[in-house]
Design an enzyme around this catalytic site. Structure first.
Site, short mmCIF file in Angstrom:
data_model
loop_
_atom_site.label_atom_id
_atom_site.label_comp_id
_atom_site.label_asym_id
_atom_site.label_seq_id
_atom_site.Cartn_x
_atom_site.Cartn_y
_atom_site.Cartn_z
N ASP A 1 0.82 -1.22 0.00
CA ASP A 1 0.00 0.00 0.00
C ASP A 1 0.85 1.27 0.00
O ASP A 1 0.70 2.14 -0.86
CB ASP A 1 -0.94 0.02 1.22
CG ASP A 1 -1.96 -1.11 1.18
OD1 ASP A 1 -2.37 -1.49 0.09
OD2 ASP A 1 -2.33 -1.60 2.26
N ARG B 1 -0.61 0.81 16.59
CA ARG B 1 -0.97 1.98 15.79
C ARG B 1 -0.88 3.30 16.57
O ARG B 1 -0.39 4.30 16.02
CB ARG B 1 -2.37 1.81 15.21
CG ARG B 1 -2.51 0.65 14.23
CD ARG B 1 -1.39 0.59 13.25
NE ARG B 1 -1.57 -0.40 12.21
CZ ARG B 1 -0.59 -1.11 11.69
NH1 ARG B 1 0.65 -0.95 12.13
NH2 ARG B 1 -0.82 -1.98 10.72
N ASP C 1 -7.65 -0.09 10.98
CA ASP C 1 -6.46 0.75 11.16
C ASP C 1 -6.68 2.20 10.77
O ASP C 1 -6.07 3.10 11.34
CB ASP C 1 -5.28 0.17 10.37
CG ASP C 1 -4.57 -0.92 11.12
OD1 ASP C 1 -4.85 -1.11 12.32
OD2 ASP C 1 -3.74 -1.62 10.52
N SER D 1 -2.13 -10.38 3.24
CA SER D 1 -2.02 -9.10 3.93
C SER D 1 -1.49 -9.40 5.32
O SER D 1 -2.10 -10.14 6.09
CB SER D 1 -3.39 -8.41 4.01
OG SER D 1 -3.30 -7.22 4.75
#
Length: 409
Positions: free
Chosen positions: A18, A98, A127, A179
């Protein structure tokens, strides 16, 4: 947000699929803006290799690679373990990584005078919420660019095509395109064959598991380990004092070798859908198990039960990206109070994916063998229980008497 005003963008950069294609995409779609990449090192190890060269070649003006490992463990991982927080069995490996990454990205964006922050989270995932809520906590007026909510790309296959067309180097291909999210706590796997809930994960296939082995492939003899805690914090592994971070790294090795910490789960995402994932958390699974084991000795009944209730709320807050909230801070303060006497040692036997209790010791233990024994004792008068039961059961007795009287009318 007026695109003409976006001259400098700070990108949350992992070097994965990404974020690799986002750099050229930003330049194409935001007036050839300057892109500053920021990568938070939370223990993803080999994923950081060659990151600087790749970011610059792809179009970034510079890259920050920030070592956040100690802060990640001490300020996010350990408080969550002390809370006993699990989200539907999931040990929150991506969730609590995160906030620490996003916090640093926001700080750098402000220091750099950036016009926006960009992330590569999809519009289907959790996320995006975690990153953006953390950014709002530290840079509340900063515009946020989320390409997955703007571009025409619809799948990871199309992302690969875009990367190939723009000469963006990738470490994956269409056949190994799971992923993944990796840090020193865990590794997650999503996508491909795992999207079918009827498919068994390929635990025994070479290359699928990265942090350990399948229980089938684990040794045929058990491994014993000890962990020491002070106020709920791990301080020693097998009798050797070390940091919590180094304890987790050691537990990852021994846990992975014994097939510990595999979780196959269909979880309820914040955005409303169910998603299937496979998680490897060998050291984390042992740490949760050991900490809870010690708490059974050191916590009184009422405190333990209330703590278990609040653990669900704590896990929801972490999973939903609400780390930087008054409620999370308040629950952490409660947890810290409960941990004042959670000090001692536990011994655990690891065998083919199983964790087996092998002994626990604490100077603060509330467990009394003299009271609990089935043998003769001089401290517990069993006749006292009759009066206790009469009082404890009085509401039930009265209700039954009332029911019987009314039934006979």
């Amino acid at each position: 947000m007026d695109k003409k005003n976006i001259k400098k963008v700070v990108l949350a950069y992992s070097g994965g699929l990404d974020t690799s294609i986002i750099i050229p995409w930003l330049k194409e779609n935001y007036n050839n803006c300057e892109v500053i990449a920021v990568s938070g090192n939370v223990g993803q190890a080999d994923e950081l290799e060659g990151l600087e060269e790749k970011a610059i070649k792809t179009g970034a003006s510079k890259i920050y690679i920030e070592d956040l490992t100690e802060e990640f463990v001490n300020e996010y991982v350990i408080p969550t373990v002390k809370a006993g927080a699990l989200y539907e069995e999931y040990m929150l490996g991506t969730s609590f990584a995160r906030p620490v990454i996003a916090k640093r990205i926001a700080e750098i964006a402000l220091a750099e005078g950036a016009d926006a922050i960009c992330h590569g989270c999809t519009g289907k995932g959790n996320d995006q919420v975690r990153f953006e809520l953390a950014i709002k906590a530290y840079a509340p007026n900063m515009p946020i660019i989320a390409p997955w909510r703007e571009w025409s790309i619809k799948s990871r296959e199309e992302e690969i095509e875009y990367a190939e067309a723009h000469n963006v180097p990738l470490k994956i291909n269409r056949e190994t395109n799971y992923s993944k999210d990796k840090n020193l706590w865990h590794l997650s796997h999503e996508g491909l064959d795992l999207e079918d809930a009827g498919n068994e994960p390929m635990y025994e296939k070479e290359g699928f598991l990265e942090m350990g082995v399948s229980p089938i492939q684990a040794p045929d003899v058990p491994t014993y380990i000890t962990l020491d805690f002070e106020h709920g914090i791990p301080v020693a592994f097998n009798g050797e004092k070390m940091s919590a971070k180094d304890i987790i790294l050691n537990l990852n090795k021994v846990g992975g070798a014994n097939g510990i910490g595999l979780l196959d789960i269909v979880e309820n995402r914040l955005v409303g859908m169910k998603c299937r994932g496979v998680y490897e958390t060998p050291g984390g699974a042992i740490l949760y198990f050991a900490h809870n084991y010690l708490e059974t000795l050191c916590l009184d009944k009422m405190t333990m039960h209330k703590k278990q209730e609040l653990a669900i709320t704590f896990a929801d807050l972490v999973y939903n990206g609400q780390w930087y909230t008054p409620l999370r801070e308040a629950i952490s303060a409660f947890v810290d109070k409960t941990q004042e006497n959670v000090t001692g040692k536990v011994k655990i036997k690891l065998y083919k994916g199983n964790m087996i209790k092998a002994g626990a010791w604490s100077d603060y233990s509330l467990y009394s063998e003299e009271i609990a024994t089935f043998g003769e004792d001089n401290v517990y008068n069993q006749a006292d229980s009759a009066g206790f039961i009469n009082l404890f059961g009085l509401p039930i007795k009265v209700q039954a008497q009332v029911n019987a009287k009314n039934k006979n009318k």
